[in-house]
Enzyme design. Structure first.
Site, short mmCIF file in Angstrom:
data_model
loop_
_atom_site.label_atom_id
_atom_site.label_comp_id
_atom_site.label_asym_id
_atom_site.label_seq_id
_atom_site.Cartn_x
_atom_site.Cartn_y
_atom_site.Cartn_z
N ASP A 101 0.80 -1.09 0.00
CA ASP A 101 0.03 -0.04 0.05
C ASP A 101 0.82 1.19 0.07
O ASP A 101 0.60 2.34 -0.81
CB ASP A 101 -1.04 0.09 1.20
CG ASP A 101 -0.28 -0.30 2.63
OD1 ASP A 101 0.86 -0.53 2.56
OD2 ASP A 101 -0.97 -0.34 3.63
N ASP A 104 7.17 3.88 3.41
CA ASP A 104 7.21 4.92 4.30
C ASP A 104 8.88 4.97 4.53
O ASP A 104 9.62 5.41 3.77
CB ASP A 104 6.52 4.87 5.28
CG ASP A 104 6.68 6.18 6.28
OD1 ASP A 104 7.27 6.95 6.04
OD2 ASP A 104 6.04 5.83 7.36
N LYS A 132 5.96 7.78 -0.03
CA LYS A 132 5.93 8.86 1.06
C LYS A 132 7.24 9.43 0.43
O LYS A 132 8.52 9.01 0.35
CB LYS A 132 5.98 8.60 2.22
CG LYS A 132 4.78 8.86 2.85
CD LYS A 132 4.90 8.91 4.44
CE LYS A 132 3.29 8.81 4.80
NZ LYS A 132 3.20 8.45 6.38
N PHE A 153 0.39 11.76 7.48
CA PHE A 153 -0.29 10.49 7.70
C PHE A 153 -1.54 10.37 6.87
O PHE A 153 -2.34 11.19 7.27
CB PHE A 153 -0.59 10.14 9.43
CG PHE A 153 -0.82 8.86 9.68
CD1 PHE A 153 0.29 8.10 9.64
CD2 PHE A 153 -2.08 8.22 9.76
CE1 PHE A 153 0.07 6.63 10.08
CE2 PHE A 153 -2.41 6.98 10.18
CZ PHE A 153 -1.32 6.05 10.14
P1 IMP Z 1 7.60 1.17 6.41
O1 IMP Z 1 8.25 0.13 7.00
O2 IMP Z 1 7.86 2.66 7.44
O3 IMP Z 1 7.95 1.66 5.06
O4 IMP Z 1 6.06 1.11 6.64
C1 IMP Z 1 5.08 0.69 5.85
C2 IMP Z 1 3.87 0.26 6.39
O5 IMP Z 1 3.55 1.17 7.21
C3 IMP Z 1 2.73 0.19 5.34
O6 IMP Z 1 2.57 -0.79 4.69
C4 IMP Z 1 1.53 0.86 6.28
O7 IMP Z 1 0.88 -0.34 6.77
C5 IMP Z 1 2.18 1.88 7.31
N1 IMP Z 1 2.14 3.16 6.94
C6 IMP Z 1 3.20 3.99 6.71
N2 IMP Z 1 2.89 5.13 6.38
C7 IMP Z 1 1.36 5.29 6.58
C8 IMP Z 1 0.37 6.21 6.69
O8 IMP Z 1 0.66 7.49 6.28
N3 IMP Z 1 -0.84 5.83 6.69
C9 IMP Z 1 -0.95 4.41 7.22
N4 IMP Z 1 -0.16 3.19 7.19
C10 IMP Z 1 1.08 3.86 7.03
#
Ligand code: IMP
Ligand code: MG
Length: 183
Positions: A101, A104, A132, A153
């Site tokens: 999805d 980040d 992001k 967010f």
């Molecule tokens: P990462 O490990 O920081 O890349 O996080 C990825 C996961 O964090 C995604 O699969 C989402 O489930 C969650 N996530 C990151 N940013 C957001 C946001 O802005 N809204 C909701 N979920 C997020």
């Protein structure tokens, strides 16, 4: 209390914009592969994106699912990735696309990619609906990116805050007053 829309600061991508972009991604994937695919989505966030994406890929597609936890009901990545549910099928020798999805910090995906690579797929690529605009803590090469989104967010179309808002048909910025202290 029951009106989710009032918790949204601003709509970033409408239902129509998402549908159009997902169709483009599916078309690109179809052109690039011309081979049967295994699409693995990361539950629960990517399930909605995956469901729409596979219907835009005009090739035989198998679907499989993984569940990981890196966020504990909050808004910040903990960096600790735990596999809660693994794929049901073997990925060895398959052309795999991980459907995500949102990318980040990259911590979740980089862990998953390394893990899946060790199972010797024929190829492995990432399709993420959202990317992001932040400095990634772990570098992840995403072959397919839907939208470059602001560092806010966001919720909707699969994305949650504390398991809520996943069923909004659009993607929007969540009001700060909703998650207030937890960031
Ligand atoms: P990462 O490990 O920081 O890349 O996080 C990825 C996961 O964090 C995604 O699969 C989402 O489930 C969650 N996530 C990151 N940013 C957001 C946001 O802005 N809204 C909701 N979920 C997020
Ligand atoms: Mg989440």
């Amino acid at each position: 209390m029951l009106d989710m829309h009032k918790d949204i600061e601003r709509v970033l991508y409408t239902e129509e914009q998402i549908a159009q972009r997902v169709a483009e991604m599916g078309k690109q994937i179809t052109q690039d592969y011309q081979e049967p695919l295994l699409v693995v989505s990361v539950l629960s966030g990517a399930a909605i994106f995956m469901a729409d994406l596979v219907r835009r890929i005009e090739l035989p597609v198998e679907m499989d699912y993984m569940a990981v936890s890196s966020y504990k009901n909050g808004v910040k990545s903990s960096g600790v990735v735990q596999i809660l549910k693994d794929t049901a099928s073997s990925i060895e020798g398959r052309h795999v696309i991980i459907a995500e999805d949102i990318l980040d910090t990259g911590l979740t995906l980089s862990y998953l990619i390394e893990n899946l690579k060790s199972r010797r797929p024929a190829s492995i690529e990432v399709a993420t609906l959202l990317h992001k605009q932040v400095e990634q803590k772990a570098k992840v090469d995403c072959r397919y990116v839907g939208f470059e989104c602001p560092n806010e967010f966001i919720v909707g179309y699969g994305l949650d805050y504390a398991e809520k808002y996943r069923n909004l048909p659009y993607i929007g910025i969540l009001k700060r007053s909703i998650y207030g202290q937890s960031i």
